[in-house]
Enzyme design. Structure first.
Site, PDB file in Angstrom:
ATOM      1  N   CYS A  32      -1.237   0.562   7.289  1.00 11.17           N
ATOM      2  CA  CYS A  32      -2.670   0.264   7.412  1.00 11.17           C
ATOM      3  C   CYS A  32      -3.055  -0.960   6.583  1.00 11.17           C
ATOM      4  CB  CYS A  32      -3.522   1.454   6.957  1.00 11.17           C
ATOM      5  SG  CYS A  32      -3.342   2.951   7.933  1.00 11.17           S
ATOM      6  N   ARG A  33      -3.312  -0.735   5.298  1.00  9.46           N
ATOM      7  CA  ARG A  33      -3.867  -1.781   4.444  1.00  9.46           C
ATOM      8  C   ARG A  33      -2.928  -2.964   4.225  1.00  9.46           C
ATOM      9  NH1 ARG A  33      -5.628   2.221  -0.259  1.00  9.46           N
ATOM     10  NH2 ARG A  33      -3.811   3.288   0.593  1.00  9.46           N
ATOM     11  N   SER A  34      -1.682  -2.699   3.850  1.00  8.40           N
ATOM     12  CA  SER A  34      -0.796  -3.826   3.545  1.00  8.40           C
ATOM     13  C   SER A  34      -0.431  -4.648   4.775  1.00  8.40           C
ATOM     14  CB  SER A  34       0.450  -3.381   2.768  1.00  8.40           C
ATOM     15  OG  SER A  34       1.198  -2.420   3.458  1.00  8.40           O
ATOM     16  N   CYS A  53       0.871  -1.177   0.000  1.00  4.44           N
ATOM     17  CA  CYS A  53       0.000   0.000   0.000  1.00  4.44           C
ATOM     18  C   CYS A  53       0.910   1.230   0.000  1.00  4.44           C
ATOM     19  CB  CYS A  53      -0.986  -0.024   1.165  1.00  4.44           C
ATOM     20  SG  CYS A  53      -0.267   0.198   2.811  1.00  4.44           S
ATOM     21  N   ASN A  64       2.575   1.486   4.290  1.00  5.23           N
ATOM     22  CA  ASN A  64       2.818   0.208   4.952  1.00  5.23           C
ATOM     23  C   ASN A  64       2.515   0.266   6.452  1.00  5.23           C
ATOM     24  OD1 ASN A  64       5.586  -2.005   5.616  1.00  5.23           O
ATOM     25  ND2 ASN A  64       3.586  -2.599   4.900  1.00  5.23           N
ATOM     26  N   ASP A  92      -8.249   3.791   1.539  1.00 10.52           N
ATOM     27  CA  ASP A  92      -7.289   4.049   2.606  1.00 10.52           C
ATOM     28  C   ASP A  92      -8.042   4.507   3.854  1.00 10.52           C
ATOM     29  OD1 ASP A  92      -5.190   4.780   4.233  1.00 10.52           O
ATOM     30  OD2 ASP A  92      -4.245   6.103   2.759  1.00 10.52           O
TER      31      ASP A  92
END
Length: 163
Positions: free
Chosen positions: A14-16, A9, A12, A127
């Protein structure tokens, strides 16, 4: 031979890392943890060396996932050792394909939600960073929904591989 997957993401945090934690758990559940290596990175190094966003950690832990994480920036040299690079939105997909040293490396980049047959045409995971906890919950739900299809694809790729 190990099959290597990296989720990417922006920062690095939150999402990933959420995708990494969920997929690592899925891989372990089916006994592929000795065959499949899972990690994550960001397209930017803004948070490099720091931990995951506390909201991401809270949502992961509330749902039974390990949340130990240190942010890092994706390095184009990693394409040589990675089998699959999983982008969390189309901006990451485009950035990663631009970074890819070869067309074969660019072909390794896929969108996570492309593995979710229910995702429809919107394959981006929004996000959650600038919102509240509900955005992190929604992110986790999207990651989990795509995880089944991704696991199926990785299992197909790893059949017959020796560790």
């Amino acid at each position: 031979m190990t099959y290597r997957v990296c989720f990417v993401c922006t920062g690095n945090i939150c999402r990933s890392p959420m995708a990494e934690a969920v997929f690592r758990a899925r891989v372990a559940e089916v006994g592929l943890d000795g065959t499949v290596e899972v990690d994550s990175a960001g397209t930017h190094g803004w948070h490099e060396g720091g931990g995951a966003d506390p909201r991401a950690v809270a949502v992961l832990e509330e749902n039974g996932y390990a949340a130990d994480h240190t942010a890092r920036r994706f390095d184009p040299s990693w394409f040589a050792r990675l089998d699959l690079v999983v982008a969390l939105d189309t901006g990451h997909l485009e950035a990663l394909r631009r970074l890819a040293p070869t067309p074969q490396d660019a072909a390794k980049v896929r969108l996570l939600r492309s593995y979710d047959p229910e995702a429809g045409d919107d394959l981006d995971i929004p996000d959650p960073y600038y919102g509240g906890a509900d955005g992190f919950v929604a992110c986790l739900e999207m990651v989990e929904a795509a995880g089944t299809g991704l696991l199926t694809a990785v299992r197909e790729q790893t059949e017959g591989r020796a560790v």
